[in-house]
Design a protein around this motif. Structure first.
Motif, PDB file in Angstrom:
ATOM      1  N   LYS A   1       0.836  -1.201   0.000  1.00 49.70           N
ATOM      2  CA  LYS A   1       0.000   0.000   0.000  1.00 49.70           C
ATOM      3  C   LYS A   1       0.872   1.252   0.000  1.00 49.70           C
ATOM      4  CE  LYS A   1      -4.265  -1.591   2.169  1.00 49.70           C
ATOM      5  NZ  LYS A   1      -3.950  -2.963   2.583  1.00 49.70           N
TER       6      LYS A   1
ATOM      7  N   PRO B   1       2.864   4.206  -1.129  1.00 46.09           N
ATOM      8  CA  PRO B   1       2.915   4.902  -2.413  1.00 46.09           C
ATOM      9  C   PRO B   1       4.301   4.835  -3.057  1.00 46.09           C
ATOM     10  CG  PRO B   1       2.600   6.461  -0.591  1.00 46.09           C
ATOM     11  CD  PRO B   1       2.459   5.084  -0.022  1.00 46.09           C
ATOM     12  N   ASP B   2       5.352   4.869  -2.234  1.00 45.10           N
ATOM     13  CA  ASP B   2       6.699   4.810  -2.805  1.00 45.10           C
ATOM     14  C   ASP B   2       6.956   3.446  -3.441  1.00 45.10           C
ATOM     15  OD1 ASP B   2       6.847   7.273  -1.702  1.00 45.10           O
ATOM     16  OD2 ASP B   2       8.254   6.749  -0.112  1.00 45.10           O
TER      17      ASP B   2
ATOM     18  N   LEU C   1       4.708   1.395  -4.552  1.00 43.52           N
ATOM     19  CA  LEU C   1       3.877   1.281  -5.756  1.00 43.52           C
ATOM     20  C   LEU C   1       4.543   2.000  -6.929  1.00 43.52           C
ATOM     21  CD1 LEU C   1       0.324   1.751  -4.201  1.00 43.52           C
ATOM     22  CD2 LEU C   1       1.064  -0.214  -5.565  1.00 43.52           C
ATOM     23  N   LEU C   2       5.147   3.135  -6.635  1.00 43.68           N
ATOM     24  CA  LEU C   2       5.838   3.861  -7.693  1.00 43.68           C
ATOM     25  C   LEU C   2       7.006   3.027  -8.222  1.00 43.68           C
ATOM     26  CD1 LEU C   2       6.143   6.609  -9.232  1.00 43.68           C
ATOM     27  CD2 LEU C   2       7.802   7.238  -7.483  1.00 43.68           C
TER      28      LEU C   2
ATOM     29  N   GLU D   1       5.668   0.330 -10.397  1.00 38.46           N
ATOM     30  CA  GLU D   1       5.216   0.859 -11.688  1.00 38.46           C
ATOM     31  C   GLU D   1       6.411   1.179 -12.593  1.00 38.46           C
ATOM     32  OE1 GLU D   1       2.884   4.425 -11.345  1.00 38.46           O
ATOM     33  OE2 GLU D   1       2.430   4.453 -13.497  1.00 38.46           O
TER      34      GLU D   1
ATOM     35  N   PHE E   1       0.980  -4.404 -12.354  1.00 40.51           N
ATOM     36  CA  PHE E   1       1.178  -3.383 -13.390  1.00 40.51           C
ATOM     37  C   PHE E   1       1.457  -4.053 -14.734  1.00 40.51           C
ATOM     38  CE2 PHE E   1       2.221  -0.495  -9.770  1.00 40.51           C
ATOM     39  CZ  PHE E   1       1.302   0.502 -10.070  1.00 40.51           C
TER      40      PHE E   1
ATOM     41  N   PHE F   1      16.242   4.064   0.403  1.00 44.34           N
ATOM     42  CA  PHE F   1      16.558   3.998   1.830  1.00 44.34           C
ATOM     43  C   PHE F   1      15.318   3.562   2.597  1.00 44.34           C
ATOM     44  CE2 PHE F   1      14.782   8.194   3.345  1.00 44.34           C
ATOM     45  CZ  PHE F   1      14.427   8.703   2.100  1.00 44.34           C
TER      46      PHE F   1
ATOM     47  N   ASP G   1      13.658   4.190   6.196  1.00 43.04           N
ATOM     48  CA  ASP G   1      13.799   5.143   7.304  1.00 43.04           C
ATOM     49  C   ASP G   1      15.139   5.863   7.171  1.00 43.04           C
ATOM     50  OD1 ASP G   1      11.332   4.442   8.299  1.00 43.04           O
ATOM     51  OD2 ASP G   1      12.154   2.777   9.430  1.00 43.04           O
TER      52      ASP G   1
ATOM     53  N   GLU H   1      12.787   4.480  -5.888  1.00 39.21           N
ATOM     54  CA  GLU H   1      11.809   5.567  -6.047  1.00 39.21           C
ATOM     55  C   GLU H   1      12.499   6.849  -6.521  1.00 39.21           C
ATOM     56  OE1 GLU H   1      13.176   4.644  -3.359  1.00 39.21           O
ATOM     57  OE2 GLU H   1      13.603   6.419  -2.143  1.00 39.21           O
ATOM     58  N   ARG H   2      13.820   6.916  -6.396  1.00 41.13           N
ATOM     59  CA  ARG H   2      14.553   8.103  -6.808  1.00 41.13           C
ATOM     60  C   ARG H   2      15.294   7.918  -8.124  1.00 41.13           C
ATOM     61  NH1 ARG H   2      15.277  12.110  -2.898  1.00 41.13           N
ATOM     62  NH2 ARG H   2      13.725  11.675  -1.315  1.00 41.13           N
TER      63      ARG H   2
ATOM     64  N   SER I   1      10.508   6.669  11.045  1.00 40.52           N
ATOM     65  CA  SER I   1      11.133   7.945  10.674  1.00 40.52           C
ATOM     66  C   SER I   1      10.876   9.051  11.691  1.00 40.52           C
ATOM     67  CB  SER I   1      10.642   8.417   9.289  1.00 40.52           C
ATOM     68  OG  SER I   1      10.797   7.396   8.348  1.00 40.52           O
TER      69      SER I   1
ATOM     70  N   ARG J   1      -0.943   8.281  -4.993  1.00 37.24           N
ATOM     71  CA  ARG J   1      -1.408   7.536  -6.169  1.00 37.24           C
ATOM     72  C   ARG J   1      -2.530   8.279  -6.892  1.00 37.24           C
ATOM     73  NH1 ARG J   1       2.231   4.785  -8.260  1.00 37.24           N
ATOM     74  NH2 ARG J   1       0.698   3.683  -9.526  1.00 37.24           N
TER      75      ARG J   1
END
Lengths: 521, 406
Positions: free
Chosen positions: A256, A258-259, A261-262, A265, A297, A422, A424, A449-450, B16, B330
């Motif tokens: 779940k 978002p990072d 999932l990105l 994708e 995806f 990374f 945390d 993600e980066r 974090s 999203r």
């Protein structure tokens, strides 16, 4: 450097003798050439087994006794129940009752449910474990308290080690969800159905004595017979051998985050841009949340463009099963089921094929299915700027995971590690991995993600994806960005001089060693 | 001065972040650290904590840190919050150096299709917020922050604005209502946000006060870049005075809508179709257009319903809105897709732009497409549609060249 260590081809200091067995240092990918013949178990004779085929004995304890349990023996088990296994702990409880000591446990993997094993390590019933060391067992080993060296092997490497005779199994205990009194058994039927039994294949073929333990006895013949009764010495019936609902570990749900999932994708878009996504292709995605999301995806792209895969390699989940049923792939080639939908599909769908480490991964065989897969998506705890990766230890040096099929899968035509840059405050891209599990020359792409980093060795992938609008960056650049967020490069964890485990490469050579952590946090 | 204070959070599900406890007592000071990254960054954490205690003259205090992988800017925010809670008279700020290159000046009429809300007091979402490509990122000090944590959120948001690269997204902060919001500005404006969202605006006067305070702070801190305002209309009264609000200050660039409060205010229930807010949305949109600024629609709150979101964005677009709020990353690509022109509009826009280029090349004053004359506003609209399509990834940046090759 001590006198019994050498520097291997990856530049790592490794022991040449692991638990009393001479072990060659890692020589490079495809560089170690085995000689000699495979190991063979003793010849058995029908005359020594009941003519009516009934091999049932009264208890696990009795079976161990009859199998000739002695001090110092090696006992193996499989992990198809994952965290729901109820048998392994009982095997060693029974062995302890019989007064056995200094045993070696060779599981195909261990899980947090095996924490009670620590008691037997402490009391001397078990000398050491050769198999994945994670959770409580990982912490125990990392603290340096285990007597022998842990030996971590991939699924294919475990088959190779048993086949080649590096690991001689005295007694194999095979938990089987359905069996007949002769020992023909399978994992797809019965109240404790777990899917296949492929991880127990080497054990059945090569162990001196084989005990099948079941909670669902059926009259002969047990069909399908994933393991043949002709390899089995004793059958034990007990109330419950496993908790199938715990096969489903937390790793079998879609992420779940978002990072993540990105990342999933981006991975799918990369596969597409690289020209891999075409009719008749094949892929493997493990059970982690990101890998599963990647598969979804990919599924959407396949649907939209009417692309069909020839086969998908599992670890199967309900998501792969849905793809099979929807006609998006001709076959699932499945080594282990990760959820109950996978179990049911393996039982009912003839296109859901039961495989094992011999056909999927064994490096000492006549060809490698793993190298025929077009793209594989795997996890890692760390990667370094040479694309070497670590999958077994945490950045603080503690053992965290088993290798699973991970090393074997690296032979795919395109190996992608979708990982966060990374976690945390723990950078994932480092100068040098804490523990080397996979050489960088086999790891083609890191998706974070980066940005996406492509191994400079893969000019073809770099060229193919250049104008795809993907965030392709140098791995050093991503690393520098993350370190700047985390407050500089991390300190190295402090290790003692004491080796606690060896990491085997797929050909049985030693690719790295793990030392105990100086001060457990 | 209190004898003990704490800030931040710890626990199994906390990531974090860290819990900081500071105590004054007799005897020498010490720092007790428990951290999941102790092996990697234990030295660095202790160094930062020690430096902060020294700078606040609290070297003799006892400081306990229970860390779940907080990044340095979070750690510093929590320690500062604990120190300020220990000594409420303390006003000195502890500022880590600005990260280079993260401040990107904005423009009045830049795209504001998507703006991602981030709870101001939760550090784990901000660090990667920029990678999802929103036009704006909102660090929220208002509804997502518990009343007792407003001080902590302000300090964390301040540090976030100095440290985190939102990768080209407009740097937005939603301040609190009324006087608390003005107090927020003191700490936020020096960190050079691009835009301030002002919640529940009901009259022009409040907005003028906000604007004046921002101008004061800009002058005091020699900030050259403008700080824009986006008032949020979320009451019956606000809707009635929407035009006054839109024209209250030169820095107002958009009116936004908040429907949860509005529907409660008018005594209606919020529905998916939104008939109860239809008038209000029209009124706010019309006021914004009359004032020559953008109109931004409310958020879509079901994060799992992407089809519903797309339909909602298409509806907002058809009504004339320029943007939509996002509460989950999203949602961003879906919002961009929804605001992008549909194929027939895009084809038309491309033809108009090509005709325009052609007229320019030939030195013609009039643009014609076939037998039809094209007015300048139509060309402008076509250019904007093309930009929207490129930004949504529907059209290559080099579409003209590719068009020529065919």
């Amino acid at each position: 450097m001590s006198s019994n260590t050498v520097i291997n081809a990856a530049g790592r200091e490794v022991l040449t003798n692991i638990n009393g067995v001479e072990s060659a240092p890692y020589a490079g990918v495809g560089k170690h050439h085995p000689a000699g013949r495979k190991y063979a178990p003793p010849i058995a004779s029908c005359a020594d087994y009941p003519a009516d085929g009934n091999k049932i004995v009264g208890s696990l304890r009795e079976a161990l006794e009859r199998a000739g349990l002695r001090d110092g023996m090696t006992i193996s088990s499989h992990h198809h129940f994952r965290n729901g296994d109820l048998v392994a702990n009982q095997v060693f409880d029974a062995a302890a009752d019989l007064g056995a000591r200094d045993l070696r446990w060779v599981p195909s993997a261990a899980f947090p449910c095996h924490e009670p094993i620590i008691r037997h390590l402490e009391s001397g019933v078990i000398h050491h474990i050769e198999g994945s060391l994670n959770g409580p067992l990982g912490d125990y080993a990392s603290s340096g308290r285990m007597r022998g060296l842990g030996v971590l092997r991939s699924h294919g490497g475990r088959y190779q080690a048993i086949q080649d005779g590096e690991v001689h199994v005295d007694i194999a205990v095979i938990a089987a969800p359905t069996s007949d009194p002769f020992g023909n058994c399978n994992g797809v039927q019965g109240p404790s159905a777990c899917g296949g039994l492929g991880f127990a294949l080497a054990d059945a073929q090569y162990a001196d004595k084989v005990i099948v333990v079941t909670d669902n006895l059926v009259p002969f013949p047990c069909v399908p017979w994933q393991i043949h009764g002709n390899l089995v010495d004793y059958v034990v019936v007990m109330d419950k051998i496993g908790e199938p609902e715990k096969i489903v570990s937390g790793t079998t749900n879609i992420t779940k985050s978002p990072d993540r999932l990105l990342i999933a994708e981006l991975t799918a878009r990369f596969v597409d841009a690289a020209g891999i996504l075409k009719d008749g292709f094949s892929f493997q995605a493990g059970a982690g949340g990101t890998a599963l999301s990647f598969a979804l995806f990919l599924r959407d792209m396949m649907r939209e463009r009417r692309i069909k895969a020839r086969f998908v390699r599992g670890g199967s989940t309900r998501y792969l099963v849905d793809m099979l049923e929807e006609g998006l792939t001709d076959y699932i080639l499945d080594g282990q089921t990760f959820d109950l939908a996978g179990v049911q599909s393996m039982r009912d769908n003839p296109r859901h094929i039961h495989t094992n480490p011999f056909v999927s991964y064994n490096y000492h065989g006549k060809g490698n299915v793993a190298s025929m897969v077009d793209v594989v998506v795997l996890g890692a705890t760390e990667v370094d700027v040479q694309f070497n990766a670590n999958v077994v230890s945490h950045s603080d040096g503690r053992l965290l995971h088993g290798i699973g099929g991970w090393q074997n899968c690296l032979f795919s035509k395109c190996t992608i590690l979708p990982i966060p840059s990374f976690r945390d405050r723990i950078p994932v891209i480092v100068d040098q991995v804490t523990t080397l599990c996979g050489p960088g020359e086999l790891i083609d792409v890191i998706v974070t993600e980066r940005g996406i980093a492509i191994n400079p060795l893969r000019r073809d992938l770099i060229d193919a994806t250049r104008n795809a609008g993907l965030p392709i960056r140098r791995i050093e650049e991503i690393k520098a960005e993350v370190e700047s967020l985390c407050g500089g490069a991390p300190d190295k964890p402090a290790f003692t001089d004491q080796f606690i485990a060896a990491i085997k490469w797929v050909d049985g050579t030693v690719i790295d060693m793990v030392r105990s952590v100086e001060r457990m946090p | 001065m209190n004898s003990r204070a704490e800030a931040g959070r710890s626990g199994k599900n906390v990531r974090s972040d860290c819990l900081v406890i500071i105590e004054r007592h007799d005897g020498p000071g010490d720092i007790v650290l428990k951290s999941k990254v102790a092996a990697l960054y234990g030295r660095s954490i202790r160094a930062l904590a020690g430096e902060m205690l020294t700078s606040y003259g609290l070297s003799d205090a006892h400081l306990a840190i229970d860390d779940s992988g907080a990044l340095p800017y979070t750690l510093a925010a929590r320690i500062e919050t604990a120190i300020r809670r220990l000594d409420p008279a303390m006003t000195a700020e502890y500022l880590l150096p600005y990260r280079e290159g993260i401040i990107v000046p904005s423009q009045r009429d830049r795209f504001r299709r998507s703006r991602l809300y981030l709870p101001g007091n939760d550090p784990k979402l901000a660090v990667n917020a920029g990678i999802h490509g929103a036009d704006g990122v909102i660090l929220d000090l208002e509804d997502s922050v518990a009343p007792a944590e407003k001080d902590a959120a302000r300090i964390l948001v301040r540090n976030t604005l100095r440290e985190i690269d939102f990768m080209g997204a407009e740097r937005m902060v939603r301040i609190n209502q009324g006087d608390a919001g003005l107090a927020d500005l003191n700490m936020i404006i020096p960190q050079r946000p691009n835009l301030i969202l002002v919640p529940k605006v009901e009259d022009a006067q409040h907005l003028r006060i906000v604007h004046a305070r921002i101008e004061e702070l800009r002058a005091a801190h020699a900030i050259a870049d403008e700080v824009f305002l986006m008032p949020i209309i979320e009451s019956a009264k606000g809707a009635v005075f929407a035009y006054d609000i839109a024209t209250a200050a030169p820095s107002v660039v958009a009116l936004a809508i908040g429907l949860e409060d509005y529907t409660a205010d008018i005594g209606a229930e919020r529905t998916l179709e939104g008939r109860e807010s239809f008038w209000m949305r029209g009124a706010v949109l019309n006021a914004a257009r009359a004032a020559g600024i953008q109109a931004i629609d409310t958020v879509f709150s079901d994060v799992s319903d992407m089809d519903g979101l797309l339909a909602s964005v298409r509806e907002a677009k058809s009504l004339g809105f320029d943007g939509k709020g996002c509460i989950h990353p999203r949602q961003i690509p879906v919002v961009h897709q929804g605001f992008a022109p549909e194929k027939k509009d895009l084809d038309k826009a491309m033809n108009i732009v090509l005709a325009f280029d052609d007229a320019q090349r030939r030195g013609l004053g009039v643009v014609a497409l076939g037998s039809k004359m094209i007015d300048p506003p139509v060309v402008k609209r076509a250019l904007r549609n093309i930009e929207l399509a490129v930004k949504a990834g529907l059209l290559s940046e080099h579409w003209k060249e590719e068009n020529n090759e065919q």
